[in-house]
Scaffold this active site. Structure first.
Site, short mmCIF file in Angstrom:
data_model
loop_
_atom_site.label_atom_id
_atom_site.label_comp_id
_atom_site.label_asym_id
_atom_site.label_seq_id
_atom_site.Cartn_x
_atom_site.Cartn_y
_atom_site.Cartn_z
N CYS A 51 -15.18 37.60 4.16
CA CYS A 51 -15.07 36.31 3.45
C CYS A 51 -14.06 36.43 2.31
O CYS A 51 -14.19 37.29 1.45
CB CYS A 51 -16.44 35.91 2.90
N CYS A 54 -15.84 35.97 -1.32
CA CYS A 54 -16.83 36.89 -1.88
C CYS A 54 -16.19 37.76 -2.97
O CYS A 54 -15.00 38.05 -2.93
CB CYS A 54 -17.42 37.77 -0.77
N HIS A 113 -23.01 34.72 -0.99
CA HIS A 113 -22.42 34.10 0.21
C HIS A 113 -23.45 33.29 1.01
O HIS A 113 -23.10 32.36 1.74
CB HIS A 113 -21.84 35.22 1.09
N ASN A 153 -16.22 19.93 0.05
CA ASN A 153 -16.43 19.69 1.47
C ASN A 153 -17.45 20.71 1.94
O ASN A 153 -17.19 21.90 1.87
CB ASN A 153 -15.14 19.88 2.28
N SER A 161 -13.76 25.33 5.86
CA SER A 161 -13.39 26.47 6.70
C SER A 161 -14.09 27.75 6.28
O SER A 161 -13.89 28.79 6.89
CB SER A 161 -11.87 26.65 6.69
N HIS A 164 -18.97 30.08 2.36
CA HIS A 164 -19.27 30.54 1.00
C HIS A 164 -19.34 29.32 0.08
O HIS A 164 -18.45 28.47 0.13
CB HIS A 164 -18.17 31.50 0.53
N HIS A 166 -18.57 26.73 -2.30
CA HIS A 166 -17.39 26.49 -3.14
C HIS A 166 -16.98 25.02 -3.08
O HIS A 166 -17.32 24.31 -2.15
CB HIS A 166 -16.22 27.37 -2.70
N GLN A 168 -13.61 22.24 -4.73
CA GLN A 168 -12.19 22.25 -5.05
C GLN A 168 -11.88 21.26 -6.16
O GLN A 168 -12.67 20.36 -6.45
CB GLN A 168 -11.36 21.85 -3.83
O1 LIG Z 1 -8.56 22.75 1.55
P1 LIG Z 1 -9.36 23.07 2.78
O2 LIG Z 1 -10.81 23.26 2.50
O3 LIG Z 1 -8.77 24.20 3.56
O4 LIG Z 1 -9.19 21.78 3.70
C1 LIG Z 1 -10.12 20.75 3.82
O5 LIG Z 1 -10.13 19.91 2.66
C2 LIG Z 1 -8.91 19.20 2.38
C3 LIG Z 1 -9.16 18.28 1.19
O6 LIG Z 1 -10.16 17.31 1.45
C4 LIG Z 1 -8.42 18.42 3.59
O7 LIG Z 1 -7.14 17.91 3.34
C5 LIG Z 1 -8.36 19.29 4.85
O8 LIG Z 1 -8.04 18.49 5.96
C6 LIG Z 1 -9.73 19.96 5.05
O9 LIG Z 1 -9.69 20.79 6.19
#
Ligand SMILES: O=P(O)(O)O[C@H]1O[C@H](CO)[C@@H](O)[C@H](O)[C@H]1O
Ligand SMILES: O=P(O)(O)O[C@H]1O[C@H](CO)[C@@H](O)[C@H](O)[C@H]1O
Lengths: 340, 340
Positions: A51, A54, A113, A153, A161, A164, A166, A168
Site C-alpha cells: 500500500c 501505509c 490500513h 471517495n 483506488s 487505506h 484517506h 483529498q
Molecule cells: O485521485 P484519485 O483517487 O486517483 O481519483 C479519483 O478521484 C478523482 C477526484 O474525484 C477523480 O477525478 C477520479 O476519476 C477518481 O478515480
C-alpha cells in the site's frame, strides 16, 4: 408532510443549488435485472506492504512515507491542478478557456490500513477534523487559492483506488461550479433576510415533524435534506451559522467528529457492508471577499440503492434531464434512524 | 489552437449550459490501481427466450410483445412518470415541491437481440430515427407534456438492465434542469444575434483547423465539443439550424442515421468492445412557446477512459466541484478520427 409526496412523482427544489430533483416514490418496486457491484467485505490487515499510503512505505514518486501515527498529508503525486503552471486565457469566438492553477493533497486518516472513518473512534476522527482545519487555513492563506475543496471517495465503486483510509483536497484559483451556485443562493438570501439560508432551513427541520433528521447533538444536525439526490444522501451541518470549519471551537470539533462517526456507522449497518460514498465539505471561499453568507456543511453522496451490490445509476435521463430518485428522503431517513 | 491547452490545467466554458469543465491534460499519466469493469464481448443470439424485449415474448406486466420486425414502442412497465397522478404544490417555508406528470416509453430498435446501433445498417437506424420523430410529435402534441426526452443507456456499466437494443423516452410536464439551462443560453444568444448559438459554433469548428471534428456529411457534423466532459463525449448536430428532429427532410433523416452509424462503429473500434454510453437528444420543448432559438443536437456520454475495463469516475471532486477530464477534446477527436 403532504401525503402526495409519498405516493406520486414530483420534483423538489434544492434551495442551495437552485436546481430540481425528480422523485418517483413508486418506482422502487421495479425489479432489478442489471449490473451487480462487487462487494469486498474481506478484513484488511493493519499494515499492507504493497500500500502506497501505509506508514514507512515508498510511493510511486520515490518518496517514503514517514512512520506517522495520526494523520499524514502530502502533495498528490498525480495532481490534477498544479501551482506552477502559467496563466493564460483563450477567447477565440465561441471557444473560451482559462488557466486553472491549484494545489492537490492527499490526507491519510490513520496509519491503520484496516480501518475506515466508520471504524475509527471519535478522538481519531477529531484528528482528521483538525487536519482539515489546518489545511483549509494554510492552503487558503495562499493568495492564488480562491477555494479549498475537501473530499473523500470511499470504495472502489466510487473510483477509489486504495482502501487505506484517506481523503483529498483539491484547491484552485477560481470557484468550482457547485460552489458558485451555492455562493449565489446563500448570498441572495443573506442580503435579503440578514440570516443564513441553511440555518433557517435547519431550524425549520428541527422544529418540524423531524422526519428527515437522523441524529443531532449540541452543535450539529445530521439529516437527509428535503432535496437529496442520492438514495441515502445525508448532510452534517452546524446548527448555528459558521462560515467555515475554522469557526468551530475545540469542543465543537469533537461534536462534529461524533456526527461523522454516527453517520458512517449507520451507513455500514444499512446493507451490512463498508458503505461507499463520496463526501465533501462546502464552505466559504478563501478569496478574501465578504463570505458572511456562507454556512458550511458536509454532504455524503452514497451510490447504493437496494443492497450492497445494487446501486442507483445516474445515467441517461439524469444526465440529459434532471437527477431522479426512487425512494423518498423521508423513507431513507426512517431506515437510517431505525438502525441507530 | 493555443498550445497551453495541451500542456496545462485549465477550464473550458460550455456555451450551451453556461458551466465549466476542468481539463488536466497531464493527468492521464497517472497509473490506474482502481476498479476494473467487467467486459462482456460474448456474442448474443438473435433471439433470447428470456428477454422481455424480444418479439413474441411476455413482459413482467403480462403483456405480450407483438412479432415486430422494425422498431417497437410500448409504455414503460415501471414508469418514473405517470400521466394520471394528481396536480399539487408544496410551499412550506424552505420546502418546495411540485407534482410532475409524464409518459415514459421504451423503444426497441430492432427485433434482433444480438445487435446494437453500431451493428445495424443505415436503413435500420433510419427506422429508429423515424420512430423518434413520430413519438416526439405524438407525445409532444399532448397539452400536458412540455418536454420529450429521448435517450439511450447502453451497457451494464450505464445502468442498462437488458442488452436488447433499445432506448427510452421520458416526457414530462415541465422542463428538466439540463434543458432549462440550454434553453436560456440559446434564447439569449438568438435574441441578441438573430442566429443560432450552436449553429455559429459549428461554423467556427468547420471553418477552423477542424481538430475536434470526427466526421461530416452534407447535413450533419460529428464532433467532440470544445467543452466535452466525458473522455470520448461526442455530439451529432445538423449544420443548419433546426429546432427539432421534425425539421429533417427524409433525406436528412438518412444522413443523421449515417452519422449515428459512423460514430457508434468508431466507438466500438476504440477499445475493441461494445462501447457503453448514455446518449440523448436535446431539442425544442413541446410547450407551445416560441422555440425559434433551439438548435437540436444529440450527445453521447461514454464512461470509458483508458480501455474496455477502465472508466472515468465522476466522483468526489466532480460532484462537489466541477467535472474534470484527463485527456483533451482534441486528443480524443484525433484518436477517433484515426479509426475511421
Ligand atoms: O485521485 P484519485 O483517487 O486517483 O481519483 C479519483 O478521484 C478523482 C477526484 O474525484 C477523480 O477525478 C477520479 O476519476 C477518481 O478515480
Ligand atoms: O429505466 P431503466 O433502464 O430500468 O433504468 C436505467 O435508466 C434510468 C433512466 O436514466 C435510471 O433512472 C436508472 O437508474 C437506470 O438503471
Amino acid at each position: 408532510m403532504d401525503k402526495h409526496l409519498e405516493d406520486y412523482s414530483h420534483k423538489r427544489f434544492n434551495i442551495l443549488t437552485g436546481e430540481w430533483v425528480l422523485v418517483s416514490p413508486h418506482r422502487s418496486k421495479r425489479p432489478w435485472q442489471g449490473q451487480n457491484e462487487a462487494v469486498n467485505n474481506e478484513k484488511r490487515p493493519e499494515y499492507d506492504e504493497t500500500c502506497y499510503l501505509c506508514a514507512g512505505n515508498t510511493r510511486i514518486s520515490g518518496d517514503v512515507n514517514p512512520k506517522y501515527t495520526g494523520t499524514y498529508v502530502f502533495t498528490n503525486d498525480f495532481a490534477a491542478l498544479q501551482s506552477d503552471s502559467p496563466s493564460f486565457k483563450v477567447n477565440d469566438g465561441l471557444l473560451q478557456a482559462e488557466s486553472e492553477t491549484g494545489i492537490c493533497k492527499v490526507i491519510c486518516f490513520s496509519p491503520d490500513h484496516s480501518k475506515s472513518l466508520a471504524d475509527m473512534d471519535v478522538p481519531g476522527i477529531t484528528k482528521v477534523v483538525n487536519t482539515w482545519q489546518k489545511e483549509y487555513k494554510e492552503i487558503g492563506a495562499n493568495d492564488a487559492i480562491k477555494y479549498v475543496q475537501i473530499f473523500e471517495n470511499k470504495g472502489a465503486v466510487m473510483g477509489c483506488s486504495n482502501p487505506h483510509p484517506h481523503g483529498q483536497i483539491w484547491s484552485q484559483s477560481s470557484l468550482p461550479n457547485e460552489v458558485s451556485k451555492k455562493d449565489a443562493t446563500q448570498k441572495a438570501y443573506f442580503s435579503d433576510k440578514k440570516s443564513s439560508l441553511l440555518g433557517d432551513y435547519l431550524k425549520q427541520e428541527l422544529n418540524g415533524d423531524r422526519e428527515r433528521i437522523i441524529f443531532e447533538n449540541d452543535a450539529f444536525v445530521v439529516l437527509i435534506p428535503f432535496w437529496a439526490v442520492w438514495p441515502f444522501e445525508a448532510m452534517i451541518a452546524p446548527k448555528n451559522q459558521q462560515n467555515s470549519i475554522l469557526d468551530m471551537t475545540e469542543e465543537e470539533a469533537i461534536l462534529y467528529a461524533e456526527a461523522i462517526s454516527v453517520l458512517t456507522k449507520v451507513y455500514d449497518k444499512l446493507f451490512n457492508t463498508s458503505f461507499p460514498y463520496s463526501s465533501g465539505i462546502h464552505q466559504a471561499p478563501t478569496d478574501g471577499g465578504d463570505n458572511a453568507h456562507w454556512h458550511w456543511h458536509m454532504s455524503f453522496y452514497p451510490p447504493l440503492l437496494r443492497s450492497a451490490t445494487v446501486k442507483k445509476f445516474m445515467v441517461g435521463y439524469e444526465m440529459f434531464g434532471t437527477p431522479q430518485r426512487d425512494i423518498t428522503a423521508e423513507g431513507a431517513a426512517q431506515r437510517l434512524r431505525d438502525l441507530l
